[in-house]
Enzyme design. Structure first.
Site, mmCIF file in Angstrom:
data_model
loop_
_atom_site.group_PDB
_atom_site.id
_atom_site.type_symbol
_atom_site.label_atom_id
_atom_site.label_comp_id
_atom_site.label_asym_id
_atom_site.label_seq_id
_atom_site.Cartn_x
_atom_site.Cartn_y
_atom_site.Cartn_z
ATOM 1 C CB CYS A 183 -0.963 -0.003 1.183
ATOM 2 S SG CYS A 183 -0.202 -0.416 2.761
ATOM 3 C CG HIS A 195 -0.851 4.011 4.665
ATOM 4 N ND1 HIS A 195 -1.537 3.733 5.824
ATOM 5 C CD2 HIS A 195 -0.400 2.804 4.197
ATOM 6 C CE1 HIS A 195 -1.502 2.426 6.051
ATOM 7 N NE2 HIS A 195 -0.817 1.848 5.083
#
Length: 338
Positions: free
Chosen positions: A131, A245
């Site tokens: 990710c 994130h």
């Protein structure tokens, strides 16, 4: 044309998100199998707002007749079942770490290296990157094209959803315990230290050289996807955020590149949204990216301390573009090309 699709790991965070995105994007599926471990068999998962699919046992699945497998179980499960599915004739798009660095498996972000998809024919598997790597290389690609990146220094601020539902529960329960003045020890298990109101510079296991596996992944995957000549060093940190994130990135280039030129290149690149206003609230935070498809780039500025240097702030929903959306986009690109 429509396709028979199996979603492996359908009961997990990413598996459920894959199903939701398939529905949103009207993926041409004639039939969808939701597969997971025995303990999840019989549970129902949503497919869009009105439809549900009952989970079946992965261990008993016959992959014959399935065209595409969207796989997001653990790496060990993928190691066992992805080759079985590929041998049965399916193309497996795998979201685990199992196949990413296999030289016979393409590692793909469609906006960055979509042409590499054709490499699936070697093993019948396409790997979805980590990710944190996905959002990084999506932003690096247009800059690399115009000025050639020599080195990348990245510090990540990664949400707990990247570690799964139990990790999200741990943050929630610890946060409640702090306010209720309760001991936090009984809510420990997923992280090496307290995650509520804290930052942990430790994601995945430690390697012999002192880096963590997460940091190693970012370096190796970036080189495989974008350019093996780029030097990459990462520090990966888990933060008390549920979804999203963030990354602080410092880049050095072979050629001179201004912040204005970088901004222009990023604004015209696919998959990116530039929100870069030098005022209060003129940037994107993890809290704001939840449910969004784009990778957001903010705080674009020149670094006067190095030659041809730039700083960026990159944010994305790690469950969507960092996992499920990228998986579905690979499948869409696959059927468009072949």
């Amino acid at each position: 044309m429509s396709y028979k699709v199996a979603v492996v790991g359908a009961s997990g965070n990413v598996g459920r998100e894959i199903l939701q995105i398939m529905s949103e994007r009207e993926f041409p599926a004639s039939d969808i199998l939701a597969l997971a471990s025995k303990r999840s068999v019989g549970r129902e998962v949503s497919y869009g707002e009105k439809q549900t699919i009952r989970i079946q046992d992965l261990a008993n699945c016959n992959f014959s007749g399935i065209d595409i497998v969207l796989s997001s179980p653990g790496a060990a499960v993928s190691a066992e079942f992805s080759p079985k599915a590929a041998k049965s004739g399916a193309v497996v798009i795998d979201n685990t770490s199992q196949w990413r660095m296999d030289p016979d498996v393409p590692l793909v972000v469609p906006e960055v290296n979509g042409d590499e998809i054709i490499g699936y024919k070697k093993k019948g598997i396409i790997a979805n990157p980590n990710c944190s790597t996905i959002q990084l290389v999506t932003a690096m690609k247009p800059l690399h094209d115009i000025a050639r990146i020599k080195r990348c220094v990245v510090s990540t601020y990664q949400s707990v959803s990247g570690a799964g539902k139990k990790a999200m529960d741990e943050l929630f329960n610890q946060t409640k315990a702090v306010y209720a003045n309760q001991p936090l020890e009984k809510f420990r298990g997923e992280f090496s230290k307290q995650i509520a109101f804290n930052c942990i510079p430790h994601i995945d296991k430690f390697l012999d050289d002192g880096t963590t596996k997460e940091e190693w992944k970012m370096a190796g995957e970036t080189k495989k996807i974008l350019d093996s000549k780029i030097g990459v060093t990462a520090t990966c940190v888990r933060v008390p955020v549920f979804i999203g994130h963030a990354e602080a990135v410092n880049l050095s280039f072979e050629k001179s590149i201004s912040a204005a030129d970088a901004r222009k290149a990023l604004q015209s690149a696919p998959g990116l949204s530039v929100v870069d206003h030098r005022v209060d609230e003129g940037y994107v935070t993890p809290q704001e990216c939840g449910g969004e498809d784009a990778v957001f780039v903010s705080r674009i500025r020149e670094d006067p301390t190095i030659e041809n240097g730039l700083n960026l702030w990159i944010v994305a929903d790690n469950l969507r573009k960092g996992a499920a959306l990228n998986t579905v986009q690979i499948a869409e690109a696959l059927i468009a090309k072949f």
